[in-house]
Design a protein around this motif. Structure first.
Motif, PDB file in Angstrom:
ATOM      1  N   VAL A  80       0.834  -1.176  -0.269  1.00  0.00           N
ATOM      2  CA  VAL A  80       0.147  -0.093  -0.079  1.00  0.00           C
ATOM      3  C   VAL A  80       0.900   1.311   0.026  1.00  0.00           C
ATOM      4  CG1 VAL A  80      -1.646   1.298   1.205  1.00  0.00           C
ATOM      5  CG2 VAL A  80      -1.827  -1.146   1.071  1.00  0.00           C
ATOM      6  N   ASN A  81       0.719   2.254  -0.820  1.00  0.00           N
ATOM      7  CA  ASN A  81       1.242   3.376  -0.965  1.00  0.00           C
ATOM      8  C   ASN A  81       0.513   4.407  -0.295  1.00  0.00           C
ATOM      9  OD1 ASN A  81       3.179   2.237  -2.460  1.00  0.00           O
ATOM     10  ND2 ASN A  81       2.965   3.605  -4.335  1.00  0.00           N
ATOM     11  N   PHE A  82       1.095   5.244   0.520  1.00  0.00           N
ATOM     12  CA  PHE A  82       0.291   6.297   1.395  1.00  0.00           C
ATOM     13  C   PHE A  82       0.452   7.785   0.710  1.00  0.00           C
ATOM     14  CE2 PHE A  82       0.420   2.709   4.477  1.00  0.00           C
ATOM     15  CZ  PHE A  82      -0.765   2.748   4.887  1.00  0.00           C
ATOM     16  N   THR A  83      -0.342   8.600   0.595  1.00  0.00           N
ATOM     17  CA  THR A  83      -0.188   9.978   0.338  1.00  0.00           C
ATOM     18  C   THR A  83       0.604  10.757   1.237  1.00  0.00           C
ATOM     19  OG1 THR A  83      -2.259  10.650   1.275  1.00  0.00           O
ATOM     20  CG2 THR A  83      -2.402   9.874  -0.908  1.00  0.00           C
ATOM     21  N   ALA A  84       0.723  10.831   2.651  1.00  0.00           N
ATOM     22  CA  ALA A  84       1.241  11.579   3.398  1.00  0.00           C
ATOM     23  C   ALA A  84       1.192  11.117   4.851  1.00  0.00           C
ATOM     24  CB  ALA A  84       0.687  13.087   3.222  1.00  0.00           C
ATOM     25  N   ILE A  85       1.994  11.891   5.756  1.00  0.00           N
ATOM     26  CA  ILE A  85       2.088  11.869   6.954  1.00  0.00           C
ATOM     27  C   ILE A  85       1.176  12.888   7.817  1.00  0.00           C
ATOM     28  CG2 ILE A  85       3.368  11.733   9.138  1.00  0.00           C
ATOM     29  CD1 ILE A  85       5.782  10.739   7.605  1.00  0.00           C
ATOM     30  N   THR A  86       0.236  12.180   8.700  1.00  0.00           N
ATOM     31  CA  THR A  86      -0.571  13.298   9.130  1.00  0.00           C
ATOM     32  C   THR A  86       0.187  13.702  10.566  1.00  0.00           C
ATOM     33  OG1 THR A  86      -2.744  11.829   8.502  1.00  0.00           O
ATOM     34  CG2 THR A  86      -3.115  13.690  10.374  1.00  0.00           C
ATOM     35  N   SER A  87       0.598  12.915  11.048  1.00  0.00           N
ATOM     36  CA  SER A  87       1.435  13.101  12.219  1.00  0.00           C
ATOM     37  C   SER A  87       2.476  12.203  12.643  1.00  0.00           C
ATOM     38  CB  SER A  87       0.303  13.318  13.465  1.00  0.00           C
ATOM     39  OG  SER A  87       1.139  13.585  14.864  1.00  0.00           O
ATOM     40  N   SER A  88       3.571  12.805  13.200  1.00  0.00           N
ATOM     41  CA  SER A  88       4.678  11.466  13.717  1.00  0.00           C
ATOM     42  C   SER A  88       5.463  12.155  14.666  1.00  0.00           C
ATOM     43  CB  SER A  88       5.564  11.081  12.452  1.00  0.00           C
ATOM     44  OG  SER A  88       6.135  12.092  11.843  1.00  0.00           O
ATOM     45  N   TYR A  89       6.044  11.183  15.358  1.00  0.00           N
ATOM     46  CA  TYR A  89       7.194  11.647  16.363  1.00  0.00           C
ATOM     47  C   TYR A  89       8.255  10.264  16.389  1.00  0.00           C
ATOM     48  CZ  TYR A  89       9.647  12.734  20.714  1.00  0.00           C
ATOM     49  OH  TYR A  89      10.494  13.147  21.749  1.00  0.00           O
ATOM     50  N   LEU A  90       9.372  10.581  16.093  1.00  0.00           N
ATOM     51  CA  LEU A  90      10.451   9.386  16.003  1.00  0.00           C
ATOM     52  C   LEU A  90      10.190   8.400  15.025  1.00  0.00           C
ATOM     53  CD1 LEU A  90      11.572   9.423  19.954  1.00  0.00           C
ATOM     54  CD2 LEU A  90      12.907  10.294  17.734  1.00  0.00           C
ATOM     55  N   MET A  91       9.273   8.692  14.110  1.00  0.00           N
ATOM     56  CA  MET A  91       8.957   7.434  13.050  1.00  0.00           C
ATOM     57  C   MET A  91       8.609   8.352  12.014  1.00  0.00           C
ATOM     58  SD  MET A  91       6.137   5.010  14.902  1.00  0.00           S
ATOM     59  CE  MET A  91       6.435   3.678  13.708  1.00  0.00           C
ATOM     60  N   ASP A  92       9.068   7.595  10.626  1.00  0.00           N
ATOM     61  CA  ASP A  92       8.943   8.452   9.354  1.00  0.00           C
ATOM     62  C   ASP A  92       8.475   7.524   8.332  1.00  0.00           C
ATOM     63  OD1 ASP A  92       9.249  10.381   7.635  1.00  0.00           O
ATOM     64  OD2 ASP A  92      11.414  10.431   7.696  1.00  0.00           O
ATOM     65  N   LEU A  93       7.796   8.175   7.260  1.00  0.00           N
ATOM     66  CA  LEU A  93       7.383   7.343   6.134  1.00  0.00           C
ATOM     67  C   LEU A  93       8.593   7.767   5.003  1.00  0.00           C
ATOM     68  CD1 LEU A  93       5.247   5.637   4.645  1.00  0.00           C
ATOM     69  CD2 LEU A  93       4.287   7.876   4.034  1.00  0.00           C
ATOM     70  N   LYS A  94       9.268   6.619   4.294  1.00  0.00           N
ATOM     71  CA  LYS A  94      10.345   6.594   3.383  1.00  0.00           C
ATOM     72  C   LYS A  94       9.711   7.266   2.237  1.00  0.00           C
ATOM     73  CE  LYS A  94      13.875   4.693   4.785  1.00  0.00           C
ATOM     74  NZ  LYS A  94      15.166   5.356   5.341  1.00  0.00           N
ATOM     75  N   SER A  95      10.692   7.911   1.179  1.00  0.00           N
ATOM     76  CA  SER A  95      10.268   8.669   0.168  1.00  0.00           C
ATOM     77  C   SER A  95       9.539   7.590  -0.804  1.00  0.00           C
ATOM     78  CB  SER A  95      11.503   9.100  -0.636  1.00  0.00           C
ATOM     79  OG  SER A  95      12.555   8.169  -0.916  1.00  0.00           O
ATOM     80  N   ASN A  96       9.578   6.316  -0.692  1.00  0.00           N
ATOM     81  CA  ASN A  96       8.678   5.672  -1.500  1.00  0.00           C
ATOM     82  C   ASN A  96       7.318   5.579  -1.184  1.00  0.00           C
ATOM     83  OD1 ASN A  96       8.795   4.115   0.488  1.00  0.00           O
ATOM     84  ND2 ASN A  96      10.102   2.365  -0.404  1.00  0.00           N
ATOM     85  N   LYS A  97       6.966   6.242  -0.031  1.00  0.00           N
ATOM     86  CA  LYS A  97       5.751   6.419   0.477  1.00  0.00           C
ATOM     87  C   LYS A  97       4.889   5.103   0.899  1.00  0.00           C
ATOM     88  CE  LYS A  97       5.185  10.945  -0.496  1.00  0.00           C
ATOM     89  NZ  LYS A  97       5.394  11.881   0.584  1.00  0.00           N
ATOM     90  N   ARG A  98       5.859   3.781   0.801  1.00  0.00           N
ATOM     91  CA  ARG A  98       5.307   2.627   1.452  1.00  0.00           C
ATOM     92  C   ARG A  98       6.059   2.282   2.662  1.00  0.00           C
ATOM     93  NH1 ARG A  98       6.825  -0.533  -3.998  1.00  0.00           N
ATOM     94  NH2 ARG A  98       8.701   0.375  -3.352  1.00  0.00           N
ATOM     95  N   ASP A  99       7.303   2.413   2.962  1.00  0.00           N
ATOM     96  CA  ASP A  99       8.213   1.984   3.926  1.00  0.00           C
ATOM     97  C   ASP A  99       7.975   2.664   5.164  1.00  0.00           C
ATOM     98  OD1 ASP A  99       8.826  -0.459   2.517  1.00  0.00           O
ATOM     99  OD2 ASP A  99      10.358   0.806   1.674  1.00  0.00           O
ATOM    100  N   ILE A 100       7.567   2.464   6.350  1.00  0.00           N
ATOM    101  CA  ILE A 100       7.601   3.116   7.648  1.00  0.00           C
ATOM    102  C   ILE A 100       8.795   2.805   8.325  1.00  0.00           C
ATOM    103  CG2 ILE A 100       6.326   3.313   9.914  1.00  0.00           C
ATOM    104  CD1 ILE A 100       3.850   2.261   8.466  1.00  0.00           C
TER     105      ILE A 100
END
Length: 200
Positions: A80-100
């Motif tokens: 699954v590809n995600f469009t964007a991060i709504t909120s985060s702290y010490l976690m991230d979504l990689k530039s491919n929009k798939r890997d957390i």
């Protein structure tokens, strides 16, 4: 005789008037108390609503977490590809929009809000559709967690499970369609059960 009878009748007439006056005072006091209670409730509720946003922001800033915005309709196998991060702290979504990207070792609660449907739906009736939503760690074929859903019509539900992830791992959400299954909307969230603590 007539005078005493008139006095007695006059006394009886005064008694009901006093009762009506007392009753009117009691009703007025009750109404006043009701208005005061309603006003207090209104001001307390208004203050709560004003402070709720600040309270939720403070919580989200202090907990290791990520919230991913809803995806568009999806009906095929794959990551699954995600469009964007709504909120985060010490976690991230990689530039491919798939890997957390996981930066803290520990237990997390994985939350999925999903609306799905059967693509077999026709004018003559509906067919049951089956799909599985999985959370997988890169390099592992076995899902960390998965939810299998059987639907015959539009259905929205919230799902959750406790998972264990390690620092520097990457996780992704995958869809496996066994039958004519379609996701109409899905958002994903992961929150650390250790709060703001980040273990190596």
């Amino acid at each position: 005789m007539d005078r005493s009878r008139m006095d007695a009748e006059g006394a009886r007439a005064v008694q009901p008037n006093r009762r009506i006056s007392k009753l009117a005072v009691v009703v007025a006091v009750q109404n006043l108390l009701l208005v005061v209670c309603l006003l207090v409730t209104f001001y307390v509720y208004r203050d709560f609503q004003a402070n709720k946003a600040d309270f939720l922001t403070e919580i989200s800033e202090n907990i290791v977490h990520i919230q991913l915005s809803p995806i568009r309709p999806l009906s095929h196998n794959g990551t699954v590809n995600f469009t964007a991060i709504t909120s985060s702290y010490l976690m991230d979504l990689k530039s491919n929009k798939r890997d957390i990207s996981i930066k803290c070792t520990g237990f997390y609660i994985w939350l999925v809000q999903i609306c799905c449907a059967s693509r077999k739906e026709t004018a003559t009736g509906t067919g049951t559709a089956t799909g599985t939503v999985q959370l997988k760690v890169t390099g592992s074929e076995t899902p960390v967690s998965s939810f299998t859903l059987d639907v015959a019509k539009d259905d929205c539900r919230g799902l959750h499970s406790i998972i264990y992830l390690k620092k520097n791992q990457q996780a992704s959400v995958n869809l496996v369609v066994q039958k004519e299954f379609q996701i109409n909307k899905m958002s994903v969230e992961m929150n650390s059960l250790s709060g703001k603590k980040c273990d190596d």
